[in-house]
Design an enzyme around this catalytic site. Structure first.
Site, PDB file in Angstrom:
ATOM      1  N   LYS A 112     -24.825 -22.767  28.272  1.00  0.00           N
ATOM      2  CA  LYS A 112     -26.056 -22.052  27.926  1.00  0.00           C
ATOM      3  C   LYS A 112     -27.287 -22.849  28.322  1.00  0.00           C
ATOM      4  O   LYS A 112     -28.333 -22.261  28.599  1.00  0.00           O
ATOM      5  CB  LYS A 112     -26.071 -21.677  26.445  1.00  0.00           C
ATOM      6  CG  LYS A 112     -24.987 -20.659  26.121  1.00  0.00           C
ATOM      7  CD  LYS A 112     -25.392 -19.597  25.130  1.00  0.00           C
ATOM      8  CE  LYS A 112     -24.392 -18.453  25.221  1.00  0.00           C
ATOM      9  NZ  LYS A 112     -24.498 -17.484  24.161  1.00  0.00           N
ATOM     10  N   LYS A 131     -21.434 -10.586  26.474  1.00  0.00           N
ATOM     11  CA  LYS A 131     -22.322  -9.471  26.160  1.00  0.00           C
ATOM     12  C   LYS A 131     -23.753  -9.703  26.605  1.00  0.00           C
ATOM     13  O   LYS A 131     -24.535  -8.771  26.654  1.00  0.00           O
ATOM     14  CB  LYS A 131     -22.229  -9.076  24.692  1.00  0.00           C
ATOM     15  CG  LYS A 131     -22.615 -10.064  23.653  1.00  0.00           C
ATOM     16  CD  LYS A 131     -22.359  -9.389  22.302  1.00  0.00           C
ATOM     17  CE  LYS A 131     -22.087 -10.363  21.201  1.00  0.00           C
ATOM     18  NZ  LYS A 131     -23.096 -11.411  21.070  1.00  0.00           N
ATOM     19  N   LYS A 146     -15.411 -15.012  31.751  1.00  0.00           N
ATOM     20  CA  LYS A 146     -15.411 -14.263  30.494  1.00  0.00           C
ATOM     21  C   LYS A 146     -16.360 -13.056  30.546  1.00  0.00           C
ATOM     22  O   LYS A 146     -17.449 -13.155  31.115  1.00  0.00           O
ATOM     23  CB  LYS A 146     -15.867 -15.231  29.394  1.00  0.00           C
ATOM     24  CG  LYS A 146     -15.920 -14.654  28.004  1.00  0.00           C
ATOM     25  CD  LYS A 146     -16.461 -15.649  26.999  1.00  0.00           C
ATOM     26  CE  LYS A 146     -17.883 -15.282  26.611  1.00  0.00           C
ATOM     27  NZ  LYS A 146     -18.313 -15.727  25.284  1.00  0.00           N
TER      28      LYS A 146
HETATM   29  P1  ATP Z   1     -23.004 -14.058  24.404  1.00  0.00           P
HETATM   30  O1  ATP Z   1     -22.775 -13.571  25.794  1.00  0.00           O
HETATM   31  O2  ATP Z   1     -24.318 -13.587  23.827  1.00  0.00           O
HETATM   32  O3  ATP Z   1     -22.748 -15.517  24.222  1.00  0.00           O
HETATM   33  P2  ATP Z   1     -20.388 -13.189  23.564  1.00  0.00           P
HETATM   34  O4  ATP Z   1     -20.002 -11.990  24.366  1.00  0.00           O
HETATM   35  O5  ATP Z   1     -19.743 -14.468  23.906  1.00  0.00           O
HETATM   36  O6  ATP Z   1     -21.962 -13.312  23.498  1.00  0.00           O
HETATM   37  P3  ATP Z   1     -20.204 -13.644  20.722  1.00  0.00           P
HETATM   38  O7  ATP Z   1     -21.143 -13.029  19.727  1.00  0.00           O
HETATM   39  O8  ATP Z   1     -20.448 -15.040  21.121  1.00  0.00           O
HETATM   40  O9  ATP Z   1     -20.130 -12.788  22.070  1.00  0.00           O
HETATM   41  O10 ATP Z   1     -18.722 -13.479  20.218  1.00  0.00           O
HETATM   42  C1  ATP Z   1     -18.261 -12.636  19.192  1.00  0.00           C
HETATM   43  C2  ATP Z   1     -16.766 -12.729  19.109  1.00  0.00           C
HETATM   44  O11 ATP Z   1     -16.157 -12.114  20.256  1.00  0.00           O
HETATM   45  C3  ATP Z   1     -16.231 -14.159  19.097  1.00  0.00           C
HETATM   46  O12 ATP Z   1     -15.119 -14.223  18.246  1.00  0.00           O
HETATM   47  C4  ATP Z   1     -15.807 -14.400  20.511  1.00  0.00           C
HETATM   48  O13 ATP Z   1     -14.811 -15.376  20.612  1.00  0.00           O
HETATM   49  C5  ATP Z   1     -15.276 -13.034  20.901  1.00  0.00           C
HETATM   50  N1  ATP Z   1     -15.394 -12.816  22.346  1.00  0.00           N
HETATM   51  C6  ATP Z   1     -16.536 -12.869  23.074  1.00  0.00           C
HETATM   52  N2  ATP Z   1     -16.299 -12.588  24.356  1.00  0.00           N
HETATM   53  C7  ATP Z   1     -14.962 -12.356  24.463  1.00  0.00           C
HETATM   54  C8  ATP Z   1     -14.108 -12.013  25.551  1.00  0.00           C
HETATM   55  N3  ATP Z   1     -14.567 -11.868  26.767  1.00  0.00           N
HETATM   56  N4  ATP Z   1     -12.789 -11.859  25.301  1.00  0.00           N
HETATM   57  C9  ATP Z   1     -12.303 -12.003  24.050  1.00  0.00           C
HETATM   58  N5  ATP Z   1     -13.051 -12.331  22.987  1.00  0.00           N
HETATM   59  C10 ATP Z   1     -14.373 -12.499  23.168  1.00  0.00           C
END
Ligand code: ATP
Ligand code: LTN
Length: 327
Positions: A110, A195, A192
């Site tokens: 990040k 979001k 990955k």
């Molecule tokens: P950002 O992109 O804003 O960092 P993020 O998509 O990583 O967000 P988080 O809010 O950090 O989302 O994660 C929420 C939950 O979803 C956490 O338990 C995280 O491990 C899970 N998660 C996030 N992305 C994935 C993915 N691609 N596959 C499986 N689990 C995920």
């Protein structure tokens, strides 16, 4: 068992978040004592527009309910409504070494992506996450694979605190699904699905309309041979098989058999349809919840009160142990 997890309200809840985290929460809430939070304090580590953060927090809360998280079974709340999170985070930060935080992969990632805003919160974020978990005596934390390192810190901090001051915190265990712990981007299938990805075609939100879902799957990046099999050298197809399996309930092997001899085009359409069909009832409920803000706020308030009562109990214990005078 006491279960804890959260999602930060950035971007929109993706099918990655759903498969990696929320889907497991739904199963766990049936037989355990669960708390699930919209982690809006975590979202501040990247710049937010206040009005958008407020709206997104409400929207995420409505999506929790629409997915089937049930306020009768679990405590559902918004992190900033429970002040003990920040209170404990400060105390834990004084027991965390900077080196431990600088090592975090997510911090490094990040920082690279937000070069103009490497704020202290980005570094100390895992301490706040440890506070979230330890406040409630959580045994198990259902998350995707990317959070494993943060969970290890939460464990280390619990053990360190217990050793120094006597038994205080439960040492939490991660709960990472065997399948779907890392759903990958539809545009870059070795990364990955995230979001906050700026490429709209890379992610599918659980509230994307059906035509948008179909379009995104049609454009999903795959490879040039035409076999629909799960294999390391075929990350795009493997990702689509995992998504198909998660949304239909058939195993990956069954899905492979089902699509044997079919082309990628047909397969992508079938994945899109499976996801759109499974999400249709969630989207209907989401719109109902969102149209009744008063009810949404009532559920939010009730959850925060319950969480606060539990958190205050832990804080009384912690303050006593570290030598704060009682108020
Ligand atoms: P950002 O992109 O804003 O960092 P993020 O998509 O990583 O967000 P988080 O809010 O950090 O989302 O994660 C929420 C939950 O979803 C956490 O338990 C995280 O491990 C899970 N998660 C996030 N992305 C994935 C993915 N691609 N596959 C499986 N689990 C995920
Ligand atoms: N940091 C997590 C979201 C989160 C969380 C938590 C997960 C905030 N607090 C406590 C589990 C337990 C993330 O996925 N980015």
């Amino acid at each position: 068992m006491r279960i804890y997890s959260g999602i930060q309200p950035t971007g929109c809840i993706t099918i990655g978040n759903y498969i990696g985290a929320v889907k497991n929460w739904l199963e766990l809430q049936e037989e355990n004592d669960c708390l699930f939070a919209v982690a809006n304090q975590h979202a501040l580590t990247v710049r937010q527009v206040p009005q958008e953060l407020r709206e997104r927090t409400l929207s995420f809360f409505a999506q929790f309910l629409a997915c089937g998280l049930d306020p009768e079974k679990s405590i559902l709340y918004v992190q900033s409504n429970v002040p003990e999170h920040s209170e404990l985070a400060w105390i834990l930060s004084c027991h965390t070494y900077i080196g431990e935080l600088e090592r975090m992969t997510q911090f490094k990632d990040k920082s690279r992506k937000n070069e103009d805003n490497i704020n202290a919160g980005l570094l100390t974020y895992p301490v706040l996450m440890a506070a979230d978990i330890l406040l409630f005596g959580s045994d198990l934390v259902p998350v995707g694979k990317d959070q494993k390192q943060h969970l290890e810190l939460a464990r280390d901090l619990a053990i360190r605190f217990n050793n120094r001051y006597g038994d205080t915190f439960v040492v939490p265990e991660p709960y990472i699904p065997k399948q779907g712990a890392k759903i990958t981007s539809l545009q870059n299938p070795t990364e990955k699905m995230s979001k906050s990805d700026k490429d709209q075609n890379a992610t599918v939100s659980i509230i994307d309309p059906p035509d948008v879902i179909m379009r995104k799957f049609k454009r999903a990046v795959t490879d040039s041979d035409n076999r629909i099999v799960f294999a390391e050298e075929k990350p795009g197809i493997s990702n689509l098989l995992t998504i198909y399996s998660a949304f239909t309930g058939v195993t990956v092997e069954e899905a492979e058999a089902r699509f044997q001899g079919k082309g990628y085009g047909d397969f992508k359409l079938a994945v899109g349809e499976a996801v759109a069909d499974a999400l249709a009832p969630v989207q209907k409920k989401y719109n109902e919840y969102l149209s009744d803000k008063a009810e949404l706020e009532r559920i939010m308030k009730e959850g925060a009160e319950k969480a606060h009562r539990l958190a205050a109990r832990t804080m009384r214990k912690v303050k006593k142990k570290i030598g704060f005078v009682q108020d």
